[in-house]
Design a protein around this motif. Structure first.
Motif, PDB file in Angstrom:
ATOM      1  N   ASP A  87      21.145  26.028 -14.657  1.00 14.89           N
ATOM      2  CA  ASP A  87      23.829  25.824 -14.475  1.00 14.89           C
ATOM      3  C   ASP A  87      24.305  27.517 -15.008  1.00 14.89           C
ATOM      4  O   ASP A  87      23.575  27.715 -16.060  1.00 14.89           O
ATOM      5  CB  ASP A  87      23.966  25.088 -14.996  1.00 14.89           C
ATOM      6  N   ALA A  88      24.822  27.801 -14.345  1.00 12.48           N
ATOM      7  CA  ALA A  88      25.672  29.090 -14.669  1.00 12.48           C
ATOM      8  C   ALA A  88      24.767  30.179 -15.795  1.00 12.48           C
ATOM      9  O   ALA A  88      24.864  30.407 -15.989  1.00 12.48           O
ATOM     10  CB  ALA A  88      26.933  28.172 -16.232  1.00 12.48           C
ATOM     11  N   ARG A  89      23.933  30.735 -14.487  1.00 11.86           N
ATOM     12  CA  ARG A  89      23.385  32.159 -14.200  1.00 11.86           C
ATOM     13  C   ARG A  89      23.189  32.506 -13.688  1.00 11.86           C
ATOM     14  O   ARG A  89      23.094  32.484 -12.486  1.00 11.86           O
ATOM     15  CB  ARG A  89      21.840  31.070 -14.949  1.00 11.86           C
ATOM     16  N   PHE A  90      22.736  34.253 -14.200  1.00 14.32           N
ATOM     17  CA  PHE A  90      22.406  35.050 -12.875  1.00 14.32           C
ATOM     18  C   PHE A  90      21.300  34.559 -13.480  1.00 14.32           C
ATOM     19  O   PHE A  90      20.445  34.394 -13.686  1.00 14.32           O
ATOM     20  CB  PHE A  90      22.417  36.370 -13.440  1.00 14.32           C
ATOM     21  N   LEU A 132      21.288  38.170  -7.825  1.00 14.94           N
ATOM     22  CA  LEU A 132      22.281  36.489  -7.528  1.00 14.94           C
ATOM     23  C   LEU A 132      23.370  35.656  -8.385  1.00 14.94           C
ATOM     24  O   LEU A 132      22.454  35.336  -9.831  1.00 14.94           O
ATOM     25  CB  LEU A 132      21.431  35.550  -6.361  1.00 14.94           C
ATOM     26  N   TRP A 133      23.694  34.392  -8.473  1.00 16.93           N
ATOM     27  CA  TRP A 133      24.936  34.680  -9.759  1.00 16.93           C
ATOM     28  C   TRP A 133      24.690  33.115  -9.111  1.00 16.93           C
ATOM     29  O   TRP A 133      25.178  32.798  -7.450  1.00 16.93           O
ATOM     30  CB  TRP A 133      26.645  34.938  -9.509  1.00 16.93           C
ATOM     31  N   GLN A 134      25.008  31.281  -9.484  1.00 13.20           N
ATOM     32  CA  GLN A 134      24.729  30.255  -9.345  1.00 13.20           C
ATOM     33  C   GLN A 134      25.267  29.671 -10.741  1.00 13.20           C
ATOM     34  O   GLN A 134      24.901  29.459 -11.069  1.00 13.20           O
ATOM     35  CB  GLN A 134      23.542  29.775  -9.254  1.00 13.20           C
ATOM     36  N   VAL A 135      26.093  28.159  -9.901  1.00 19.99           N
ATOM     37  CA  VAL A 135      26.924  27.560 -10.252  1.00 19.99           C
ATOM     38  C   VAL A 135      26.088  26.680 -11.332  1.00 19.99           C
ATOM     39  O   VAL A 135      26.218  26.048 -12.555  1.00 19.99           O
ATOM     40  CB  VAL A 135      27.987  27.167 -10.454  1.00 19.99           C
ATOM     41  N   LYS A 136      26.024  26.219 -10.283  1.00 18.81           N
ATOM     42  CA  LYS A 136      24.797  25.345 -10.418  1.00 18.81           C
ATOM     43  C   LYS A 136      23.187  25.363  -9.642  1.00 18.81           C
ATOM     44  O   LYS A 136      23.789  25.356  -8.186  1.00 18.81           O
ATOM     45  CB  LYS A 136      25.317  23.749  -9.449  1.00 18.81           C
ATOM     46  N   GLU A 186      22.881  36.908 -18.408  1.00 20.07           N
ATOM     47  CA  GLU A 186      22.733  35.784 -19.311  1.00 20.07           C
ATOM     48  C   GLU A 186      21.449  35.396 -18.316  1.00 20.07           C
ATOM     49  O   GLU A 186      22.264  34.539 -16.693  1.00 20.07           O
ATOM     50  CB  GLU A 186      23.272  34.460 -19.482  1.00 20.07           C
ATOM     51  N   PHE A 187      20.213  35.578 -17.966  1.00 20.49           N
ATOM     52  CA  PHE A 187      19.474  35.485 -16.988  1.00 20.49           C
ATOM     53  C   PHE A 187      18.991  33.926 -17.225  1.00 20.49           C
ATOM     54  O   PHE A 187      18.059  33.086 -18.091  1.00 20.49           O
ATOM     55  CB  PHE A 187      18.487  36.456 -16.851  1.00 20.49           C
ATOM     56  N   GLY A 188      19.123  33.446 -15.857  1.00 25.28           N
ATOM     57  CA  GLY A 188      18.349  32.056 -15.490  1.00 25.28           C
ATOM     58  C   GLY A 188      16.531  32.326 -15.147  1.00 25.28           C
ATOM     59  O   GLY A 188      16.314  33.388 -14.866  1.00 25.28           O
ATOM     60  N   LYS A 189      15.727  31.269 -15.374  1.00 25.92           N
ATOM     61  CA  LYS A 189      14.605  30.998 -14.227  1.00 25.92           C
ATOM     62  C   LYS A 189      13.850  30.590 -13.286  1.00 25.92           C
ATOM     63  O   LYS A 189      14.766  29.635 -13.727  1.00 25.92           O
ATOM     64  CB  LYS A 189      13.431  30.871 -16.021  1.00 25.92           C
ATOM     65  N   PHE A 190      13.276  31.172 -12.748  1.00 31.03           N
ATOM     66  CA  PHE A 190      12.642  30.495 -11.687  1.00 31.03           C
ATOM     67  C   PHE A 190      11.784  29.742 -11.703  1.00 31.03           C
ATOM     68  O   PHE A 190      10.477  30.031 -13.647  1.00 31.03           O
ATOM     69  CB  PHE A 190      12.649  31.374 -10.424  1.00 31.03           C
ATOM     70  N   VAL A 191      11.387  28.231 -11.226  1.00 34.70           N
ATOM     71  CA  VAL A 191      10.489  27.623 -11.605  1.00 34.70           C
ATOM     72  C   VAL A 191       9.644  27.626 -10.110  1.00 34.70           C
ATOM     73  O   VAL A 191      10.212  27.423  -9.158  1.00 34.70           O
ATOM     74  CB  VAL A 191      10.705  26.373 -12.350  1.00 34.70           C
ATOM     75  N   LEU A 192       8.163  27.142 -10.015  1.00 37.32           N
ATOM     76  CA  LEU A 192       7.693  27.161  -8.889  1.00 37.32           C
ATOM     77  C   LEU A 192       7.403  25.651  -8.281  1.00 37.32           C
ATOM     78  O   LEU A 192       6.855  24.909  -9.221  1.00 37.32           O
ATOM     79  CB  LEU A 192       6.386  27.770  -8.923  1.00 37.32           C
ATOM     80  N   THR A 193       8.383  25.164  -7.586  1.00 35.38           N
ATOM     81  CA  THR A 193       8.291  23.534  -7.102  1.00 35.38           C
ATOM     82  C   THR A 193       8.925  23.406  -5.848  1.00 35.38           C
ATOM     83  O   THR A 193       8.989  24.084  -4.724  1.00 35.38           O
ATOM     84  CB  THR A 193       9.100  23.134  -8.034  1.00 35.38           C
ATOM     85  N   PRO A 194       8.291  21.854  -4.957  1.00 33.86           N
ATOM     86  CA  PRO A 194       8.663  21.498  -4.306  1.00 33.86           C
ATOM     87  C   PRO A 194       9.919  21.143  -3.684  1.00 33.86           C
ATOM     88  O   PRO A 194      10.294  20.943  -2.506  1.00 33.86           O
ATOM     89  CB  PRO A 194       7.445  21.108  -3.217  1.00 33.86           C
ATOM     90  N   GLY A 195      10.290  20.745  -5.288  1.00 27.46           N
ATOM     91  CA  GLY A 195      12.150  19.685  -5.493  1.00 27.46           C
ATOM     92  C   GLY A 195      11.160  18.291  -5.178  1.00 27.46           C
ATOM     93  O   GLY A 195      10.100  18.357  -5.493  1.00 27.46           O
TER      94      GLY A 195
END
Length: 406
Positions: A71-74, A318-322, A45-54
């Motif tokens: 959250d909780a995505r590869f 990578l994997w991220q919970v948050k 279950e993949f997540g998406k990257f978004v372009l941002t300075p935060g």
């Protein structure tokens, strides 16, 4: 003298010309996804990257990077570039990581692949050349991974390198040199260095214990021995527990109903434990026996441990919970000075981020105080209303009582 100066200038010019940048990605283009490929590996279950300075930054445009957004995505995205080998020259891998979400568990590293990688099928088991960068999971795992592939097997560094775990931007730099040495830098400051052979288990050990050697039977490795003349005192043995002499049988104790009364047991102040004779220096002591070593016949030196014959893809796998990590300032080059110059900007970036975040935190603090005050005022109003209702009820009860008396 003029000839000497000319040679120096020519050498400097040649050195400058020979420096190469294999990949530079600052995510300063809204069309960054045109050059980055998302993996479609099944079962993830993949997540998406978004372009941002935060949400806090030093420069809204310059600080833009790709941020994990779910959250909780590869997360698996990679970019291909012209393949190269680092033979006989330095390899520098550098990028910035900003765990803006105050990450609790997740990776922040990159992987370098050869040209055989199917980018649409990149996943955790895809063979890679180098894995480098921070990894955090709870208080126990806060490390910088430095992993090299060697003869088809991944080898982890034997040293523990602690990564940064705050919410600001940090530059991570790996330098591998053709003399088989390496450096790891965080924010342009060296945090670890050494020799590839010493700090990874690429090769069999140079020496091993001599299998034919055994400790001599008469080898005495006891530093002390019991004193043969020491004797246990006759009054040594005392029980560990004794009946409490101050205890008395309760007046309501019934032997027929409760059984025979016995006083409770207490620690015996005269108990001395197990007797041991005094220890004397052993006159026959020869010290600890050391197993002799011999040259390991399986050890084969390799002066090309540093060598990556082909690199042409960089991926975030990578994997991220948050979610909330921002990746930026990716640089792969053989120019150590160029990388150092790029990373030198991190201090200004951090200063700007801290200034903005502190201002945001102050606004939030005041907002929380106002909301808390409103909630407290509302509670006071509710208490006043309750008191008024109680007074009304009391008055009604009194009026009713007087009416009943009439």
């Amino acid at each position: 003298m003029m000839w000497c100066k000319t040679v120096i200038v020519l050498l400097a010019t040649v050195g400058f010309i020979s420096a190469e940048v294999y990949l530079k990605e600052n995510f300063d283009n809204e069309n960054w996804e045109d050059t980055w490929i998302y993996s479609k590996h099944p079962g993830k279950e993949f997540g998406k990257f978004v372009l941002t300075p935060g949400t806090f930054y030093n420069d809204a445009e310059a600080d833009k990077g790709i941020q994990t957004s779910q959250d909780a995505r590869f997360y698996a995205a990679s970019r291909k570039f012209d393949g190269f080998s680092n033979e006989d020259k330095p390899l520098v891998v550098q990028f910035s990581v900003k765990h803006e979400q105050n990450i609790d568990c997740g990776g922040g590293y990159v992987k370098l692949f050869d040209c055989s990688l199917d980018q649409t099928d990149m996943h955790g088991e895809s063979p890679y050349e180098i894995m480098f960068g921070p990894d955090i999971c709870g208080p126990g795992t806060k490390k910088v991974h430095v992993i090299f592939s060697y003869k088809g097997k991944n080898h982890l560094i034997s040293k523990d390198i602690r990564c940064k775990d705050d919410v600001y931007t940090h530059f991570y730099t790996l330098i591998v040199r053709p003399d088989n040495t390496y450096e790891v830098l965080i924010d342009n400051e060296k945090v670890e260095s050494g020799n590839l052979e010493d700090d990874w288990d690429f090769l069999a050990p140079k020496k091993i214990k001599d299998p034919s050697a055994t400790k001599p039977e008469d080898w005495d490795d006891k530093a002390t021995i019991p004193d043969p003349d020491d004797k246990k005192p006759e009054d040594w043995d005392k029980p560990e527990h004794i009946p409490d002499p101050d205890a008395t049988k309760p007046e309501d104790w019934d032997d027929e109903m409760d059984g025979e009364w016995e006083p409770p047991m207490i620690d015996n102040p005269e108990f001395k434990g197990e007797w041991q004779p005094k220890q004397l220096d052993n006159p026959n002591y020869k010290g600890a026996w050391e197993h002799p070593e011999i040259a390991n016949p399986e050890y084969v030196p390799d002066d090309k441990l540093y060598l990556r014959k082909e690199i042409c893809t960089l991926g975030f796998d990578l994997w991220q919970v948050k979610s909330g990590t921002i990746f930026d300032n990716v640089l792969i080059t053989d120019d150590v000075e160029l990388a150092a110059k790029a990373a030198a900007e991190v201090k200004n970036t951090q200063a700007g981020e801290k200034k903005v975040k502190e201002a945001q935190d102050e606004v939030q603090r005041k907002k929380d105080e106002e909301e808390a005050k409103k909630a407290s005022d509302k509670d006071d109003e509710d208490e006043d209303d309750d008191d008024e209702e109680k007074d009304d009820e009391s008055k009604q009860d009194k009026d009713q009582s007087e009416h009943d008396e009439l």
